[in-house]
Design an enzyme around this catalytic site. Structure first.
Site, PDB file in Angstrom:
ATOM      1  N   ASP A 168      -3.264  -3.170   4.049  1.00  0.00           N
ATOM      2  CA  ASP A 168      -2.285  -2.313   4.069  1.00  0.00           C
ATOM      3  C   ASP A 168      -1.102  -2.806   4.828  1.00  0.00           C
ATOM      4  O   ASP A 168      -1.213  -3.105   5.878  1.00  0.00           O
ATOM      5  CB  ASP A 168      -2.500  -0.814   4.340  1.00  0.00           C
ATOM      6  N   ASP A 201       2.583  -0.355   5.770  1.00  0.00           N
ATOM      7  CA  ASP A 201       2.986   0.685   6.380  1.00  0.00           C
ATOM      8  C   ASP A 201       1.936   1.336   7.096  1.00  0.00           C
ATOM      9  O   ASP A 201       0.990   2.000   6.677  1.00  0.00           O
ATOM     10  CB  ASP A 201       3.866   1.417   5.416  1.00  0.00           C
TER      11      ASP A 201
END
Length: 332
Positions: free
Chosen positions: A15, A17
């Site tokens: 991932d 952010d």
């Protein structure tokens, strides 16, 4: 267990952010951890629910932060959302785009026709995050969805981690349209499988690991996809959130940051801990029985509580070391 967590996997899904970076700042430990994965020859995929940027912009951002990245390594929810539409609609179908130019470009690239208004007679609506959305965009989408158009949301994250703090995410805007239409969209991004499945397939991987900071998207997506996961405590969710997580949101491993990828598996796996003891009753009583760190205490607490239930629980330390660990974790 011997070896590092990375040893068991041939592709790692990161991932972005809150896991790799927060806005324009790298998360501590991210650079070294990802560089080491590259040196080991393990495939890397940057998997983001943020649909506001094209894949090349994501690459440029990562490279600007000092990371290695290629377009083939980036999987966005805009790509997954457009692909979902292309699987369900004939070529040339009109799609009302509520989102960024990047999302519009992905729709166009797959042979669909992006439009911006209900008068253009769209047969579908695709929604992704953009900081330039207007009331008119939502009004047009509302009319189309109410008229029967297929509605696809690129993702449903209610918040977006940045260097300034948490900002509204696409999920918050999805709720606006849901309230106005009484309809539910199909979701392409995490926690649904399309985005993760596409990322693994693009790498030709068979033993993936998902790493993220959000239980309800990154970790829940991994659970749905049947893949192991590592939660890092650098973004949205906290130790308290992890302890009280639903079964469908629970990772197999937790670490402070991405350096946990290269730690011994026994040090990051959620399980019983030699240095900590937990008694389950009306509350969880944590006791130390050796030298252990706060994350070890968290893993022990999760193991004890998850075997019993889920949801809110009171936790108390029975000695100075346990109380110090709970203060570090902000659990108590």
């Amino acid at each position: 267990m011997s070896g590092t967590l990375l040893d068991d996997h041939d592709v790692v899904l990161f991932d972005l952010d809150g896991t790799v970076y927060r806005g324009g700042e790298l998360v501590p430990g991210a650079l070294e951890a990802i560089q080491q994965a590259h040196r080991r020859g393990v495939a890397v995929r940057y998997v983001t629910n943020n649909a506001s940027k094209p894949d090349q912009a994501v690459v440029d951002h990562l490279v600007g932060l000092g990371l290695e990245a290629e377009r083939s390594e980036v999987s966005t929810s805009a790509q997954a959302g457009a692909a979902m539409l292309a699987e369900k609609l004939p070529a040339g179908s009109r799609v009302l785009v509520v989102g960024s130019a990047a999302l519009e470009s992905e729709v166009d690239r797959l042979g669909l026709v992006p439009v911006s208004g209900f008068a253009d007679e769209p047969v579908a609506v695709v929604q992704g995050l953009s900081d330039e959305l207007t009331y008119r965009a939502f009004a047009e989408a509302c009319l189309a969805v109410r008229d029967g158009a297929l509605w696809v949301a690129c993702n449903a994250d209610r918040t977006l981690p940045t260097e300034r703090g948490l900002l509204p995410g696409n999920g918050a805007l999805v709720e606006l349209l849901r309230a106005a239409t009484d309809q539910d969209p199909l979701v392409a991004g995490k926690p649904e499988r399309p985005l993760l499945d596409r990322a693994v397939a693009s790498a030709g991987g068979s033993r993936p690991l998902m790493i993220g900071d959000r239980l309800d998207t990154d970790i829940a997506g991994a659970v749905k996809a049947g893949m192991p996961s590592l939660m890092v405590l650098t973004g949205v969710n906290t130790p308290r959130h992890l302890l009280e997580a639903r079964p469908e949101d629970r990772p197999g491993h937790v670490a402070a940051d991405l350096r946990g990828l290269h730690a011994p598996k026994s040090e990051v796996a959620i399980g019983e801990q030699p240095a900590w003891s937990v008694t389950v009753g009306d509350r969880l009583d944590l006791s130390s029985r050796g030298e252990g760190d706060a994350l070890g205490a968290l893993r022990a607490l999760c193991t004890a509580w998850w075997s019993t239930g889920s949801g809110p629980v009171q936790v108390e330390g029975t000695d100075d070391a346990a109380r110090a660990a709970l203060r570090t974790l902000d659990i108590g």
